[in-house]
Scaffold this active site. Structure first.
Site, PDB file in Angstrom:
ATOM      1  N   GLU A   6      48.168  26.107  43.337  1.00 20.56           N
ATOM      2  CA  GLU A   6      47.112  25.302  43.961  1.00 20.56           C
ATOM      3  C   GLU A   6      46.580  24.225  43.011  1.00 20.56           C
ATOM      4  O   GLU A   6      46.293  23.110  43.422  1.00 20.56           O
ATOM      5  CB  GLU A   6      45.968  26.220  44.402  1.00 20.56           C
ATOM      6  CG  GLU A   6      46.378  27.086  45.579  1.00 20.56           C
ATOM      7  CD  GLU A   6      45.515  28.312  45.743  1.00 20.56           C
ATOM      8  OE1 GLU A   6      45.586  29.203  44.878  1.00 20.56           O
ATOM      9  OE2 GLU A   6      44.778  28.380  46.732  1.00 20.56           O
TER      10      GLU A   6
ATOM     11  N   GLY B 166      51.176  38.742  47.548  1.00 18.33           N
ATOM     12  CA  GLY B 166      52.422  38.213  48.123  1.00 18.33           C
ATOM     13  C   GLY B 166      53.498  37.962  47.081  1.00 18.33           C
ATOM     14  O   GLY B 166      54.687  38.177  47.315  1.00 18.33           O
ATOM     15  N   GLU B 167      53.072  37.507  45.907  1.00 21.03           N
ATOM     16  CA  GLU B 167      54.057  37.201  44.847  1.00 21.03           C
ATOM     17  C   GLU B 167      54.500  38.447  44.092  1.00 21.03           C
ATOM     18  O   GLU B 167      55.613  38.507  43.583  1.00 21.03           O
ATOM     19  CB  GLU B 167      53.438  36.221  43.831  1.00 21.03           C
ATOM     20  CG  GLU B 167      53.262  34.824  44.379  1.00 21.03           C
ATOM     21  CD  GLU B 167      52.325  33.976  43.526  1.00 21.03           C
ATOM     22  OE1 GLU B 167      52.219  34.224  42.313  1.00 21.03           O
ATOM     23  OE2 GLU B 167      51.696  33.068  44.076  1.00 21.03           O
ATOM     24  N   ASN B 168      53.595  39.430  43.996  1.00 23.59           N
ATOM     25  CA  ASN B 168      53.847  40.532  43.057  1.00 23.59           C
ATOM     26  C   ASN B 168      54.049  41.912  43.651  1.00 23.59           C
ATOM     27  O   ASN B 168      54.536  42.809  42.943  1.00 23.59           O
ATOM     28  CB  ASN B 168      52.684  40.628  42.059  1.00 23.59           C
ATOM     29  CG  ASN B 168      52.562  39.364  41.253  1.00 23.59           C
ATOM     30  OD1 ASN B 168      53.493  38.954  40.583  1.00 23.59           O
ATOM     31  ND2 ASN B 168      51.397  38.716  41.335  1.00 23.59           N
TER      32      ASN B 168
ATOM     33  N   HIS C  45      49.444  33.756  52.528  1.00 21.04           N
ATOM     34  CA  HIS C  45      48.771  33.702  51.223  1.00 21.04           C
ATOM     35  C   HIS C  45      47.967  34.997  51.114  1.00 21.04           C
ATOM     36  O   HIS C  45      46.942  35.168  51.768  1.00 21.04           O
ATOM     37  CB  HIS C  45      47.857  32.479  51.158  1.00 21.04           C
ATOM     38  CG  HIS C  45      47.087  32.377  49.874  1.00 21.04           C
ATOM     39  ND1 HIS C  45      47.318  31.389  48.940  1.00 21.04           N
ATOM     40  CD2 HIS C  45      46.084  33.140  49.354  1.00 21.04           C
ATOM     41  CE1 HIS C  45      46.496  31.560  47.909  1.00 21.04           C
ATOM     42  NE2 HIS C  45      45.736  32.614  48.150  1.00 21.04           N
ATOM     43  N   LEU C  46      48.463  35.939  50.294  1.00 20.66           N
ATOM     44  CA  LEU C  46      47.817  37.247  50.203  1.00 20.66           C
ATOM     45  C   LEU C  46      47.313  37.470  48.788  1.00 20.66           C
ATOM     46  O   LEU C  46      48.072  37.868  47.894  1.00 20.66           O
ATOM     47  CB  LEU C  46      48.815  38.358  50.585  1.00 20.66           C
ATOM     48  CG  LEU C  46      49.588  38.163  51.906  1.00 20.66           C
ATOM     49  CD1 LEU C  46      50.573  39.302  52.126  1.00 20.66           C
ATOM     50  CD2 LEU C  46      48.630  38.047  53.087  1.00 20.66           C
ATOM     51  N   GLY C  47      46.052  37.173  48.560  1.00 21.13           N
ATOM     52  CA  GLY C  47      45.421  37.425  47.254  1.00 21.13           C
ATOM     53  C   GLY C  47      44.196  38.279  47.482  1.00 21.13           C
ATOM     54  O   GLY C  47      44.188  39.132  48.380  1.00 21.13           O
TER      55      GLY C  47
ATOM     56  N   ASP D  90      40.518  21.808  50.744  1.00 20.56           N
ATOM     57  CA  ASP D  90      41.240  23.007  51.175  1.00 20.56           C
ATOM     58  C   ASP D  90      41.354  23.109  52.692  1.00 20.56           C
ATOM     59  O   ASP D  90      42.150  23.881  53.204  1.00 20.56           O
ATOM     60  CB  ASP D  90      40.491  24.242  50.650  1.00 20.56           C
ATOM     61  CG  ASP D  90      41.343  25.036  49.689  1.00 20.56           C
ATOM     62  OD1 ASP D  90      42.468  24.599  49.397  1.00 20.56           O
ATOM     63  OD2 ASP D  90      40.884  26.098  49.243  1.00 20.56           O
TER      64      ASP D  90
END
Ligand code: ADP
Length: 394
Positions: A379, A328-330, A203-205, A145
């Protein structure tokens, strides 16, 4: 060609079996509470999810149970059907700049880096050892990573602290989530059909990282020596003044480990809102007018926009901004609020297009000076793709 993708966190192991010919997931699942009481595994196959409580004493058990289950479910006819195994390694230090085939030395190096990523590197090295022992002839690859971040220049990865700290102890920025940012970068390259572009990948989780990328290479990234720094996250503080640590130790009678635990697990959106670290729950509460959740959400948006601003300057402009991972996706709202703060850079999004979630979509208008995309990250697939690439090029 079937490739297995493995990741671990503490006592949990996650697996994905991919059919690489069409990049589809054949099956996936988790082993939980490995070596603890009440261990169990789950496996999803043919839209069914099986959960079985079973004693999983160690990683040898994980491998044996997994292979047995894949056989029983007729997913594979023998272990030879698995043509390669990719392991997601959180920390590769300064040494690993790209994915490599696994041998005893690599496993030892990964284990030696456990000090930098305690929950991750020790468990993945144990998993590697067991898979290697039980499937000695299957090609296995470590995907780091941190590897994608290894193009960051010294000036950007060094901290302004005594240089000996770096020379003696490796104290520098390593950055994380490189596997996700690399996937996003490759997707942008496919979408634009070129590889000379300036990209800010968000990348927002639960965890989060913003990276500045130019011509497919990382120039800087928000996470640092550990995944605690950078943007504000679900439960992690992100960047703070380090002097807070000794001060709060004295005031609250805590030791340094306890303060770090507070910064990792009780800070960020959760710490400020005193409600939740889960953005979906935060947004629901914001709609009810809870002022603390509104403040926490606003600060999260600000923290991401701040990093985008910083990287806009660093890159001298930007062609593409990408949102990925859970938030970010949702989250239509968080994307909109971040982009509103970027209007000064000529960012304009189409509110209807921004309603799309969970698929690749361009949400910026034709008039926008920056193209803004939502790209779901993959990923696990990225780990499998790197593994396939190494096997094919052998
Ligand atoms: P992890 O870092 O654990 O892989 P994920 O990428 O799964 O995290 O992201 C989890 C975060 O995404 C949580 O804060 C969750 O609330 C948020 N999230 C998922 N779906 C939505 C949604 N529809 N709206 C807002 N937030 C969402």
């Amino acid at each position: 060609m079937k490739i297995l993708s493995i990741s671990t966190r503490s006592d949990e192991l996650e697996f994905y079996l991919f059919e690489m010919d069409n990049s589809t997931i054949v099956t996936k699942g988790t082993f939980s509470r490995i070596s603890l009481e009440d261990s169990y595994y789950t496996i999803s196959f043919n839209s069914e999810k099986i959960t079985e409580h079973i004693i999983v004493k160690n990683y040898d058990d994980v491998v044996n149970i997994l292979l047995d289950k894949l056989n029983v479910l007729n997913i594979i006819s023998s272990s030879f059907d698995i043509k390669g195994i990719g392991f997601r390694v959180v920390h590769g230090g300064s040494k690993y700049t790209e994915s490599v085939f696994i041998n005893d030395k690599v496993i030892q190096d990964v284990n030696d880096l456990s000090e930098f990523a305690p929950l991750y590197n020790d468990s993945i090295s144990m998993a590697m050892r067991s898979f290697k022992k039980i499937l000695p002839d299957t090609p296995m690859v470590a995907v780091f990573d941190t590897a994608f971040n290894q193009t960051i220049a010294e000036e950007n990865y060094l901290y302004p602290v005594p240089l000996d700290w770096y020379e003696k102890y490796g104290i520098r920025k390593y950055g994380f989530y490189g596997t996700s940012h690399k996937y996003v970068t490759q997707k942008v390259s496919e979408l634009l059909d070129r590889d000379n572009f300036k990209l800010i990948s968000c990348h927002l989780g639960n965890g989060g990282s913003v990276s500045a990328i130019e011509n497919m290479k990382v120039v800087d990234t928000s996470m640092g020596f550990t995944p605690l720094s950078g943007i504000m996250m679900g439960t992690r503080s992100g960047d703070i003044d380090p002097s807070i640590i000794p001060y709060i130790m004295k005031k609250e009678g805590l030791n340094v480990g306890e303060v770090l635990d507070e910064l990792n697990n009780n800070s960020g959106v959760y710490g400020l809102s005193q409600y939740s670290g889960d953005m979906r729950e935060i947004l629901e509460e914001c709609d009810k007018g809870n002022v603390k959740t509104i403040m926490a959400k606003n600060k999260f948006v600000r923290s991401v926009a701040d990093y985008i601003g910083k990287y806009y300057v660093l890159l001298g402009g930007v062609d593409v901004i990408v949102f990925t991972a859970g938030i970010g996706e949702n989250s239509v709202q968080i994307r909109r609020e971040i982009c509103e703060k970027l209007a000064c850079f000529g960012v304009k999004i189409d509110l209807d297009l921004n309603n799309n979630c969970g698929e690749i979509v361009k949400i910026s208008t034709n008039k926008s000076k920056v193209q803004v995309y939502v790209i779901p990250t993959e990923e696990e697939l990225m780990v499998a793709l790197d593994t396939e690439k190494l096997i094919k090029n052998r």
